[in-house]
Design a protein around this motif. Structure first.
Motif, mmCIF file in Angstrom:
data_model
loop_
_atom_site.group_PDB
_atom_site.id
_atom_site.type_symbol
_atom_site.label_atom_id
_atom_site.label_comp_id
_atom_site.label_asym_id
_atom_site.label_seq_id
_atom_site.Cartn_x
_atom_site.Cartn_y
_atom_site.Cartn_z
ATOM 1 N N ASN A 1 1.165 -0.824 -0.126
ATOM 2 C CA ASN A 1 -0.012 0.058 -0.122
ATOM 3 C C ASN A 1 1.121 1.177 -0.174
ATOM 4 O OD1 ASN A 1 -2.330 -1.229 -0.069
ATOM 5 N ND2 ASN A 1 -2.521 -1.335 1.904
ATOM 6 N N ASN A 2 2.021 1.248 0.416
ATOM 7 C CA ASN A 2 2.930 2.410 0.621
ATOM 8 C C ASN A 2 4.774 2.166 0.163
ATOM 9 O OD1 ASN A 2 1.312 4.095 2.925
ATOM 10 N ND2 ASN A 2 1.159 1.940 3.268
ATOM 11 N N GLY B 1 1.700 8.313 -1.785
ATOM 12 C CA GLY B 1 0.541 7.321 -1.476
ATOM 13 C C GLY B 1 -0.909 7.033 -1.865
ATOM 14 N N PRO C 1 5.778 6.076 -1.641
ATOM 15 C CA PRO C 1 6.079 6.696 -0.049
ATOM 16 C C PRO C 1 7.432 6.293 0.666
ATOM 17 C CG PRO C 1 3.746 5.871 0.075
ATOM 18 C CD PRO C 1 4.807 5.882 -0.743
ATOM 19 N N ASN D 1 -2.488 12.413 2.130
ATOM 20 C CA ASN D 1 -1.412 12.008 0.729
ATOM 21 C C ASN D 1 -0.562 13.196 0.234
ATOM 22 O OD1 ASN D 1 -3.880 10.087 0.035
ATOM 23 N ND2 ASN D 1 -1.612 8.849 1.016
ATOM 24 N N SER E 1 -2.990 6.758 -4.569
ATOM 25 C CA SER E 1 -3.752 6.087 -6.285
ATOM 26 C C SER E 1 -4.908 6.859 -6.940
ATOM 27 C CB SER E 1 -4.012 4.534 -5.978
ATOM 28 O OG SER E 1 -5.802 4.370 -5.251
#
Length: 369
Positions: free
Chosen positions: A17-18, A290, A21, A300, A292
């Motif tokens: 998910n990250n 981070g 970053p 974000n 989408s």
């Protein structure tokens, strides 16, 4: 009985998910000591740059909420802001008054262009990002026609400083000295030698509150519903196309204000190319934070802007100290500006694949139990 995930699954899910970053944090942690920049210098630069760009990046959040992906058509709003600034310079209005007058003049143009963009994107459902990018190129041609030929001929421009020597058309670069940092310096504040543009941060904070509040309104809930499933939303009585158009209009208007805030900080208007990279840099910053193409939040935005500008600050000097050439860092940060979008999209597709695999494993575990 549902399947329980172990620590390995939780850690794997976190990194998936990250991933973007984390990659940039590792790079920046490696590059900062090599660059040799002091802490106070980096802090001052970050304070200025975050105030300069955050409004623009925040303008991308609402279309993502509505399921339309990254609005590369935000350049239409940036062009509206630039035309308004040229008109305000011609009228001779200075300072923060000129800044807010430019916002007022640009708003109808941004609303009209946002409405037009929304109509086009409703005809290209599922392909909004590439369509908005192409639309930006199309409107850029019209914008350049206006500033290169119409201004000074059809649109009266009396200030000779703005006009080319032939008598019509706007010069390539315009000085915004009369309104430079007029908003940033409206409420001066220094803490430990660091100048903080309080008024700019107040406006950014108000926009954050607006986005938070908007998400709780009926229209905000409608946008989230449309973003999740247009068919179900239509069956529920939500006017899907109208909701999508409103999301693009809001994004375009906010991008228009963001470009004006950006330009008052820079102090120079690049007439013909100033808006071209606005969407690319804003999208890159948001994705680095981070986000989408289907989910973005206010944290974000700020994480992305900080990481993006840290990379921009330290990479040239790190490249010079490490390789003997600052151009290595320049090439890298230009590559990253475009490459991070492709990287984020690829990682998003990979993450979707992993989530499907997790769902299948969970389903198998349920059946076995």
């Amino acid at each position: 009985m549902t399947r329980r995930y172990g620590l390995k699954d939780v850690i794997s899910h976190f990194f998936i998910n990250n991933a973007v970053p984390i990659i940039f944090i590792v790079f920046i942690a490696f590059a900062i000591p090599i660059s040799g920049f002091s802490g106070p210098y980096l802090t001052q630069q970050l304070v200025i740059r975050v105030s300069r760009d955050s409004f623009l990046v925040l303008s991308l959040v609402l279309p993502i909420m509505a399921g339309m992906g990254i609005n590369f058509g935000m350049v239409l709003g940036a062009m509206s802001g630039q035309i308004a600034i040229i008109l305000v310079l011609n009228w001779g209005v200075q300072g923060v008054g000129g800044l807010f007058l430019a916002m007022a003049v640009a708003t109808p143009m941004a609303v009209l262009l946002g409405w037009f963009s929304g109509l086009i994107l409703n005809k290209a459902k599922g392909r909004e990002m590439v369509t908005s990018m192409m639309l930006g190129f199309f409107i850029s041609g019209i914008y350049q026609l206006i500033v290169l030929y119409f201004m000074g001929k059809l649109i009266p421009i009396h200030n000779p400083v703005l006009v080319l020597s032939r008598g019509y058309g706007i010069r390539n670069a315009l000085s915004l000295l009369t309104m430079r940092m007029s908003l940033d310096n409206l409420i001066p504040l220094k803490i430990a030698g660091i100048s903080i543009p309080v008024a700019t941060y107040v406006i950014i904070g108000l926009l954050c509150l607006f986005i938070w509040w908007f998400g709780k309104t009926k229209l905000g809930h409608d946008m989230r519903a449309v973003g999740q499933d247009m068919g179900v939303s239509e069956d529920s009585g939500i006017k899907v196309e109208r909701t999508r158009i409103l999301a693009i209009i809001l994004s375009t208007v906010l991008a228009c204000y963001g470009q004006i805030i950006y330009l008052q900080n820079i102090g120079t208007l690049n007439t013909y190319n100033g808006a071209d990279q606005t969407a690319t840099f804003a999208a890159a910053a948001l994705l680095i934070g981070g986000a989408s193409v289907v989910k973005a939040s206010i944290p974000n935005v700020f994480i992305g802007v900080v990481l993006f500008h840290l990379m921009f600050l330290v990479s040239p000097m790190a490249g010079k100290n490490l390789m003997g050439s600052a151009m290595i860092g320049e090439y890298f940060r230009v590559f990253v500006s475009y490459g991070v979008i492709a990287l984020a999209l690829a990682l998003y597709a990979w993450k979707r694949l992993k989530e499907r695999e997790r769902a299948r494993r969970s389903l198998r575990g349920t059946k076995e139990s």
